[in-house]
Design a protein around this motif. Structure first.
Motif, short mmCIF file in Angstrom:
data_model
loop_
_atom_site.label_atom_id
_atom_site.label_comp_id
_atom_site.label_asym_id
_atom_site.label_seq_id
_atom_site.Cartn_x
_atom_site.Cartn_y
_atom_site.Cartn_z
N THR A 92 1.01 -1.40 -0.15
CA THR A 92 -0.09 0.23 0.06
C THR A 92 0.51 1.17 0.25
N THR A 93 1.78 0.89 -0.29
CA THR A 93 3.02 2.20 -0.51
C THR A 93 2.30 3.63 -1.11
N ASN A 94 2.13 3.12 -2.44
CA ASN A 94 2.00 3.52 -3.55
C ASN A 94 0.87 4.68 -3.26
N MET A 95 -0.19 3.78 -2.40
CA MET A 95 -1.87 4.41 -2.66
C MET A 95 -1.28 5.54 -1.08
N ARG A 96 -0.61 5.20 0.07
CA ARG A 96 -0.73 6.45 1.02
C ARG A 96 0.01 7.17 0.14
N ALA A 97 1.19 7.28 -0.39
CA ALA A 97 1.61 8.88 -0.17
C ALA A 97 0.82 9.51 -1.61
N HIS A 98 0.75 8.44 -1.70
CA HIS A 98 -0.95 9.66 -3.15
C HIS A 98 -2.05 10.21 -2.44
N MET A 99 -2.41 9.77 -1.67
CA MET A 99 -3.23 9.86 -0.28
C MET A 99 -2.82 10.96 0.36
N SER A 100 -1.96 11.48 1.04
CA SER A 100 -0.98 12.22 1.28
C SER A 100 -0.39 13.64 0.63
N HIS A 101 -0.02 13.31 -0.42
CA HIS A 101 0.36 14.29 -1.42
C HIS A 101 -1.11 14.75 -1.98
N HIS A 102 -2.34 13.43 -2.93
CA HIS A 102 -2.92 14.75 -3.22
C HIS A 102 -4.55 15.08 -2.42
N HIS A 103 -4.52 14.06 -1.44
CA HIS A 103 -5.73 14.29 -0.55
C HIS A 103 -5.59 14.45 0.71
N PRO A 104 -4.80 14.95 1.88
CA PRO A 104 -4.64 15.38 2.83
C PRO A 104 -5.17 15.64 3.65
N GLU A 105 -6.83 15.43 3.45
CA GLU A 105 -7.98 15.69 4.61
C GLU A 105 -8.23 14.56 5.04
N MET A 106 -7.93 13.64 4.15
CA MET A 106 -8.53 12.06 4.44
C MET A 106 -7.59 11.98 5.40
N LYS A 107 -7.69 11.40 6.27
CA LYS A 107 -7.35 11.20 7.21
C LYS A 107 -7.18 9.50 7.46
N ILE A 108 -6.08 9.05 7.63
CA ILE A 108 -5.80 7.56 6.83
C ILE A 108 -5.09 6.64 8.31
#
Length: 590
Positions: A55-71
């Motif tokens: 899940t590394t790439n998915m987490r990086a994508h969420m962190s960079h492009h959708h940081p409002e989503m808390k994971i």
């Protein structure tokens, strides 16, 4: 417009338990029910993210492009709202100055400063920084010093190298120059280089230097073949003579000198010095339904100012006469307006006497095409038009013509000047018949042109053979662009010479053909006939690159004035040179 149906994102298999999979899924393979697990699909923005079994790439994508989503692993995803003034991680990450994107932005700012003549301090303005931060939040704007000492000089050097390469390829380079003084009382000499490219386009480049010799050395121009075009100022003439360069005096400036000598008349614009007279003139303009234009005065350094002054006077003559007869103006005293009744009566006659000079000035003021070839026919026509002895002319008209004739007779009278101007006219398809010369003079010039073309061939044979560019066969002469204003002025002045020369009367078709020849751009003609007359085409490039006016250099003054403003009067001459050169020579970058 038809819309493309989006693919359905299938949920991730139940075996993938990480909480990040709440926002990712997979597309199905084309034509198959199986999932394409090579790329995970973001459910928020439908971006493909490479999936390598973790899940590394998915987490990086969420962190960079959708940081409002808390994971968080082991917890349910929840949406958090960031404060309005809080930046995302992407926005907080600075763009290193040595990256390609940062360098490109810095270079584009240098381009903006140079091309639009903006002060270096523009980059410190709040509005400019806000705009850049909106476009690229990660970019840090460098200091003014970096642009002044690094970015602009680098851009200047690369542009200079590009221009230098094109100058080396030119068959011949002609220079125009003029001097000016800045607000800081610093003297500058502006040079513009003119040359014809392989596809017969006239190119102009601007530069500043102190001496002619320094310019020739800096740009590796052969001094033996260098032509300098200047005004008639004594200092310019002396400077050219010291360098032993071929010198051509600006024809537009020559015409202006003759006109100024003839126009020893009261100026027609004294109304603006009196508030009363100016107000009365405006009232009369409204009453007579005339344009609310102000009167003009002639300025000795502006070529067309005397003619424009008279045109404006004739336009406003009814209002001027009415204002002069006004009791309100008369009470103001005679000192507010020096116009005399005889000036009003003779103004139209004087304007007609000076009309050929104005049309010649209009022709020479157009810098889009080479104009050296136009000097000889225009000079001969003006001498013809200003000959006196015609019955019915008013005394003041005869005096104007005589003064202009005497002044022009002293110009371009040396053997070297005549030979150069006549050769240029011979190589111009509009004037190759040389109808303004006697038959003996015509034959003499033709012989010289043939000999010079033969010598040029022998010289080029010694050099490395260059492959000539093939002409564009799909281009037709009749579709070539023709400068309308220039054509009209040429036909007005030289139409008689071209259609009435010769003893035998000419048919309408012959006259129309001659007028079409007169209206054709010589560079376009040579581009279409270069392969037919290869020797003369090479010689034509040597002569038609020489302008007959120094207008190009003088027009740089306004640009330089925009650089050396009151706010930037302390700019060094080196920085002024760089900014002026870049403004005139920069090309749009991809």
């Amino acid at each position: 417009m038809a819309t493309v149906k989006e693919k359905t994102i299938q949920p991730a298999p139940s075996s993938l338990k990480a909480s990040v999979w709440e926002h990712f899924g997979f597309y199905c393979l084309e034509g198959k029910p199986d999932l394409d697990k090579e790329n995970a699909i973001c459910k928020v923005c439908r971006t493909k993210v490479k999936h390598y079994g973790n899940t590394t790439n998915m987490r990086a994508h969420m962190s960079h492009h959708h940081p409002e989503m808390k994971i968080k692993d082991g917890e349910k995803l929840e949406t958090v709202t960031l404060p309005a003034n809080q930046q995302t991680l992407f926005q907080c990450t600075k763009l290193p100055p040595n990256t390609a994107r940062a360098k490109k932005i810095t270079r584009s700012i240098a381009y903006f400063i140079s091309k639009d003549l903006r002060p270096y301090s523009t980059i410190e303005n709040e509005g400019f920084q806000h705009m850049l931060h909106t476009i690229e939040p990660r970019y840090t704007v460098p200091s003014c010093r970096l642009f002044a000492e690094n970015a602009i000089p680098q851009l200047y050097q690369s542009t200079k190298e590009r221009v230098s390469v094109t100058l080396k390829k030119a068959t011949r380079v002609a220079l125009t120059c003029d001097a000016w003084t800045s607000r800081a009382v610093e003297s500058y000499v502006t040079f513009t280089a003119h040359y014809i490219t392989d596809d017969w386009q006239l190119e102009t480049r601007a530069h500043m230097n102190e001496l002619f010799q320094d310019v020739s050395k800096e740009w590796h121009l052969p001094t033996s073949d260098l032509v300098i075009v200047t005004d008639n100022a004594a200092n310019m003439t002396a400077a050219v003579q010291l360098g032993s360069f071929t010198h051509v005096k600006c024809f537009a400036h020559t015409i202006n000198l003759a006109a100024q000598r003839a126009l020893k008349l009261p100026r027609f614009g004294e109304f603006h010095r009196s508030h009363i007279a100016s107000r009365v003139l405006q009232q009369k303009q409204k009453l007579l339904d005339l344009p609310p234009h102000k009167l003009k005065t002639d300025v000795s350094t502006r070529w067309n100012s005397a003619f424009n002054m008279m045109d404006r006077f004739l336009e406003q003559q009814p209002a001027i006469c009415a204002a002069l007869l006004s009791s309100e103006v008369r009470k103001g005293g005679t000192d507010i307006c020096t116009l005399k009744e005889v000036d009003v009566t003779n103004a139209e006659e004087m304007a007609m006497a000076l009309k050929p000079l104005k049309e010649a000035t209009v022709i020479m003021s157009e810098d889009s095409t080479p104009t050296l070839s136009v000097i000889a026919p225009l000079h001969a026509q003006l001498l013809h038009d200003t000959e006196t002895g015609f019955s019915g002319e008013m005394p003041i008209v005869r005096e104007i013509k005589q003064t202009v004739h005497e002044d022009l007779s002293k110009r371009y009278c040396t053997v070297r000047e005549k030979s150069m101007l006549h050769t240029a006219s011979t190589l111009d398809p509009r004037f190759k018949a040389l109808p303004f010369l006697s038959q003996d003079e015509q034959q003499d010039i033709y012989s010289k042109v043939i000999a010079e073309a033969a010598a040029l061939k022998a010289e080029t044979q010694k050099e490395h053979a260059k492959e000539p560019g093939a002409p564009d066969e799909g281009q037709d002469d009749q579709h070539s662009p023709v400068p309308k204003r220039r054509t009209t002025a040429l036909l007005n002045l030289l139409g008689k010479t071209f259609t009435d020369s010769g003893a035998a009367p000419k048919s309408a078709s012959t006259r129309a053909e001659e007028e079409m020849t007169l209206s054709e751009d010589p560079l376009i003609w040579w581009r279409n006939h270069e392969t037919v007359f290869p020797l003369l085409a090479k010689l034509a490039k040597n002569y038609l690159c020489i302008p007959g006016t120094s207008l190009a250099s003088e027009s740089v003054f306004s640009t330089a004035g925009d650089i050396v403003t009151a706010q930037r009067s302390m700019l060094s001459s080196e920085h002024v040179d760089q900014l002026l050169f870049l403004q005139k020579n920069l090309e749009v970058e991809a």
